[in-house]
Design an enzyme around this catalytic site. Structure first.
Site, PDB file in Angstrom:
ATOM      1  CG  MET A  30     -15.794  31.163  27.600  1.00 39.27           C
ATOM      2  SD  MET A  30     -16.441  32.864  28.019  1.00 39.27           S
ATOM      3  CE  MET A  30     -14.783  33.884  28.515  1.00 39.27           C
ATOM      4  CD  GLU A  35       0.125  22.495  27.413  1.00 42.48           C
ATOM      5  OE1 GLU A  35       0.097  22.619  26.556  1.00 42.48           O
ATOM      6  OE2 GLU A  35      -0.160  21.173  28.184  1.00 42.48           O
ATOM      7  N   GLY A  36      -3.073  25.723  29.577  1.00 42.54           N
ATOM      8  CA  GLY A  36      -4.078  25.882  30.812  1.00 42.54           C
ATOM      9  C   GLY A  36      -5.148  25.155  30.704  1.00 42.54           C
ATOM     10  CG  HIS A  37      -8.064  26.778  27.687  1.00 35.76           C
ATOM     11  ND1 HIS A  37      -7.455  27.775  27.158  1.00 35.76           N
ATOM     12  CD2 HIS A  37      -9.266  27.363  28.558  1.00 35.76           C
ATOM     13  CE1 HIS A  37      -7.958  28.990  27.501  1.00 35.76           C
ATOM     14  NE2 HIS A  37      -9.119  28.786  28.195  1.00 35.76           N
ATOM     15  CG  ASP A 150     -10.577  31.825  35.882  1.00 32.29           C
ATOM     16  OD1 ASP A 150     -10.576  33.085  35.757  1.00 32.29           O
ATOM     17  OD2 ASP A 150      -9.999  30.961  35.067  1.00 32.29           O
ATOM     18  CB  SER A 185      -5.002  34.494  30.974  1.00 34.03           C
ATOM     19  OG  SER A 185      -6.024  35.115  30.635  1.00 34.03           O
ATOM     20  CB  SER A 186      -7.989  33.728  26.318  1.00 30.76           C
ATOM     21  OG  SER A 186      -8.117  32.311  26.546  1.00 30.76           O
TER      22      SER A 186
HETATM   23  P1  AMP Z   1     -11.979  30.169  29.816  1.00 34.09           P
HETATM   24  O1  AMP Z   1     -12.048  29.760  28.543  1.00 34.09           O
HETATM   25  O2  AMP Z   1     -10.997  31.377  30.276  1.00 34.09           O
HETATM   26  O3  AMP Z   1     -13.474  30.431  30.371  1.00 34.09           O
HETATM   27  O4  AMP Z   1     -11.250  29.053  30.663  1.00 34.09           O
HETATM   28  C1  AMP Z   1     -11.678  27.715  30.840  1.00 34.09           C
HETATM   29  C2  AMP Z   1     -11.298  26.925  31.846  1.00 34.09           C
HETATM   30  O5  AMP Z   1      -9.857  26.941  31.974  1.00 34.09           O
HETATM   31  C3  AMP Z   1     -11.610  27.655  33.141  1.00 34.09           C
HETATM   32  O6  AMP Z   1     -11.825  26.435  34.002  1.00 34.09           O
HETATM   33  C4  AMP Z   1     -10.285  28.196  33.573  1.00 34.09           C
HETATM   34  O7  AMP Z   1      -9.975  28.368  34.955  1.00 34.09           O
HETATM   35  C5  AMP Z   1      -9.324  27.220  32.939  1.00 34.09           C
HETATM   36  N1  AMP Z   1      -7.893  28.035  32.952  1.00 34.09           N
HETATM   37  C6  AMP Z   1      -7.730  29.243  32.283  1.00 34.09           C
HETATM   38  N2  AMP Z   1      -6.405  29.581  32.457  1.00 34.09           N
HETATM   39  C7  AMP Z   1      -6.001  28.585  32.939  1.00 34.09           C
HETATM   40  C8  AMP Z   1      -4.479  28.344  33.352  1.00 34.09           C
HETATM   41  N3  AMP Z   1      -3.726  29.084  33.117  1.00 34.09           N
HETATM   42  N4  AMP Z   1      -4.179  27.235  34.101  1.00 34.09           N
HETATM   43  C9  AMP Z   1      -5.308  26.337  34.461  1.00 34.09           C
HETATM   44  N5  AMP Z   1      -6.503  26.421  34.103  1.00 34.09           N
HETATM   45  C10 AMP Z   1      -6.678  27.684  33.172  1.00 34.09           C
END
Ligand code: AMP
Length: 280
Positions: A30, A35-37, A150, A185-186
């Site tokens: 989204m 760095e997680g993404h 998640d 996290s965002s």
């Molecule tokens: P989102 O944009 O929040 O929907 O996240 C997109 C993807 O990035 C999802 O598969 C999340 O689980 C993953 N994600 C978000 N934060 C992290 C994180 N800190 N470490 C690893 N993956 C993450």
């Protein structure tokens, strides 16, 4: 890096890989990338011939009183970060393209969508599985990468893929954390300075639970101690803390079981954070 805004454009783009039987890896997000993404894509890059990200703030996974309108957005920054990790294409659909007028179809995984986060976020996972099915159909990926942060989302999507015979390999990647343990996290951007200082209590308590697993008699006994630890931080308001089996999120009955996941959600002010840790 190609920026593709329509379904027709992406369908045309993937043809070159499909006809050569090349592997397409996909990371749905989204945006407001951290760095997680990016770790998801870096892993995918090793495996796949073509790496596609999508950025779409999916309205159907937000409840009426949730943060859809103020969800962080930074398309310029996101594209620069994706270019730097050698992404081939970014799919950037708009809301009308994904949900045209008179849109009627939703995908729902029963039961595991109603527990944990699904208790307070009623239609959240229905929105997630609907958008992910649509994206899988559009991108025709061979492999999809998701974060373990998640974990409920990952397990639900994996179940959907299995039940609906989708031809996608589901890959989960370890949670990327800040130095003090807070999961990236965002939504961390919403935390005030004080709340940000308090938030690492979540990870600290999970680590303590892992270290102390052997000295507890029962799941209830362990949970009680985690609640006590988190409650030492007055800014933390626990929504749920549970022990679940990592394979299917069913309830843990005995601490001698394999694959015990500690999973929780807590609010710091208005910001709701989730996290989990495999205890054994
Ligand atoms: P989102 O944009 O929040 O929907 O996240 C997109 C993807 O990035 C999802 O598969 C999340 O689980 C993953 N994600 C978000 N934060 C992290 C994180 N800190 N470490 C690893 N993956 C993450």
């Amino acid at each position: 890096m190609k920026i593709l805004k329509t379904i027709a454009e992406i369908k045309e783009y993937i043809k070159q890989f499909k006809c050569k039987d090349e592997l397409i890896g996909f990371v749905p997000t989204m945006g407001a990338l951290h760095e997680g993404h990016l770790t998801l894509g870096k892993e995918a890059r090793y495996e796949c011939d073509c790496l596609i990200y999508s950025i779409f703030i999916n309205p159907t996974q937000f409840g009426p009183n949730e943060d859809l309108d103020k969800y962080p957005r930074d398309i310029g920054g996101d594209l620069a970060k994706l270019e730097a990790i050698d992404v081939d294409a970014v799919f950037l659909p708009d809301e009308k393209m994904m949900y045209p007028d008179n849109y009627k179809t939703y995908v729902k995984v029963e039961d595991i969508g109603k527990i944990l986060c699904g208790k307070s976020r009623i239609d959240h996972f229905r929105g997630v599985t609907t958008i992910v099915s649509k994206l899988f159909n559009i991108v025709e990926c061979d492999e999809a990468y998701f974060g373990k942060k998640d974990i409920q989302q990952f397990i639900i999507i994996k179940k959907m893929v299995e039940d609906l015979n989708m031809n996608v390999k589901m890959i989960s990647i370890d949670t990327v954390r800040e130095e003090d343990g807070l999961a990236k996290s965002s939504r961390n951007a919403y935390l005030t300075e004080e709340e940000r200082k308090a938030a690492p209590i979540i990870h600290k308590s999970m680590i303590k639970a892992k270290e102390d697993l052997a000295i507890h008699f029962s799941p209830e006994d362990l949970i009680e101690d985690v609640i006590l630890l988190i409650s030492e931080e007055p800014l933390a308001e626990i929504e749920y803390i549970e022990l679940r089996r990592s394979k299917d999120l069913s309830k843990v009955e005995d601490l001698s079981e394999e694959g015990i996941l500690l999973i929780l959600a807590a609010k710091f002010g208005k910001t709701r954070l989730i996290d989990n840790l495999l205890l054994n």
